[in-house]
Scaffold this motif. Structure first.
Motif: not given
Length: 403
Positions: A113-118, A124-129, A135-147
């Protein structure tokens, strides 16, 4: 640039002078060769970097997104965590081995996958198995896991595109058509045109199957030039769980509401049949209405018959067929006895008259009539022109609900 040649060294000792002059000539030859190379390098522009090229290099990607060989920058081993591996990194490529704990892929499949961080702690980013699932994913400030969110495949998109695109319900699952007091249910449905939908109608609307409110479905497969449905059906169910149908034919119009009968409806109908040869006699005086006695029943499906009163209390409203049988061994020839059905203690309707031609006579009469639930039915004979009291030896009644 010109290479200046010094004057040859001359001394009385020629051997030493030649040795010195040879050395100077070699130096001059080397300088001449070097000068030629410098002049050639100056005239050759390709190896030189221009200001524009230097500016481009200075403004290029300094932070590495991949490894130097072009492969992923971050490798996440089995039992590792994608979130822990990339949360403190910037934009980057990564590889997650099979068995990574927070990988969205099946346990035996790797992921790239590839992560893009601002900004820090937000990514946030995407990945392919390796099975081709994206799949797309994101996590935000204060998150303890990836969505993670699995993206639709071509097969899934094709399935959705081939699915039911025309709405049958409203977006919240309610009906698409509501019909209120004073509105015409049938007219409002056909005004929708061709299509399939759901509806609610109050019992006070026009052209409904019942005075109870209903919910149902309709489907019109064609429409006229004004956009009104021309062929289709409607099914309505009221709040007492009775079902009704209607059908629209362009050439015949609406066919009318029909109630659908269930197995329960067919089994929950009146059928009373008395047949007691030994306990169904009664004596009746001339001109005196006398209740017939039926004795035991051989069928009473809903438990409506009261033997002690020879009375049937109906549990259903509807249309009924009555068969009444009486016989006597001492009826007066030429007499005119009246056989009647009483409802709630009063004469309701006469089945007919018994006019025997022999003293031992049988009379069988029929009556088809509507009654209401709760009606109490009894049957009477009123002897006329008998000149005496007569004896009804046997009386049988059969009551069947038709609808």
């Amino acid at each position: 640039m010109e290479i200046k040649k010094p004057k040859s060294f001359e001394v009385n000792d020629k051997a030493h002078a030649d040795l010195f002059n040879d050395m100077v000539n070699i130096l001059i030859e080397n300088d001449t060769t070097l000068l030629e190379q410098l002049i050639g390098h100056t005239n050759e522009t390709d190896p030189h970097a221009t200001k524009a090229e230097k500016k481009k290099w200075n403004e290029s990607q300094i932070y590495k997104i991949t490894a130097d060989n072009g492969k992923q920058l971050i490798n996440i081993p089995e039992n590792g965590s994608v979130f822990d591996a990339i949360k403190d990194k910037g934009t980057c490529t990564f590889y997650a081995a099979p068995g990574v704990e927070d990988s969205p892929a099946p346990a035996n499949i790797s992921l790239r996958g590839l992560q893009i961080v601002g900004q820090d702690n937000i990514g946030a980013g995407y990945a392919v198995d390796i099975a081709g699932n994206a799949y797309s994913f994101y996590y935000n400030f204060g998150h303890s896991a990836i969505r993670w969110t699995k993206l639709p495949s071509n097969a899934e998109r094709n399935k959705w595109n081939e699915g039911q695109l025309s709405k049958i319900t409203s977006d919240n699952g309610g009906v698409v058509l509501s019909v209120f007091e004073g509105e015409d249910l049938l007219e409002k449905m056909i005004s929708v045109g061709a299509g399939h939908g759901t509806f609610y109608v109050t019992g006070k609307a026009l052209n409904t199957p019942t005075t109870r409110s209903c919910r149902g479905m309709y489907h019109f497969t064609s429409q006229d030039s004004s956009g009104k449905g021309t062929f289709g059906w409607v099914i309505a169910i009221d709040y007492n769980n009775y079902m009704y149908t209607n059908y629209l034919d362009l050439n015949l119009g609406w066919q009318g509401w029909k109630q659908v009968l269930t197995v329960e409806d067919l089994s929950n109908v009146t059928f009373v049949d008395t047949y007691d040869q030994d306990n169904s006699s009664v004596s009746a005086a001339e001109n005196v209405p006398t209740k017939l006695n039926f004795g035991e029943t051989r069928s009473d499906d809903l438990g409506e018959y009261n033997r002690s009163r020879s009375e049937i209390t109906l549990k259903n409203s509807g249309l009924f067929l009555i068969r009444l049988y009486v016989n006597s061994n001492n009826i007066a020839i030429g007499s005119d006895s009246i056989l009647s059905c009483y409802v709630n203690g009063s004469e309701y309707q006469r089945l007919g008259n018994w006019n025997p031609v022999i003293s031992s006579s049988v009379c069988v009469l029929y009556l088809q009539q509507k009654f209401k639930a709760g009606d109490k039915l009894t049957f009477y004979i009123t002897p006329k022109n008998t000149g005496r009291t007569i004896t009804v030896n046997r009386a049988y009644v059969t009551l069947s609900q038709l609808r």
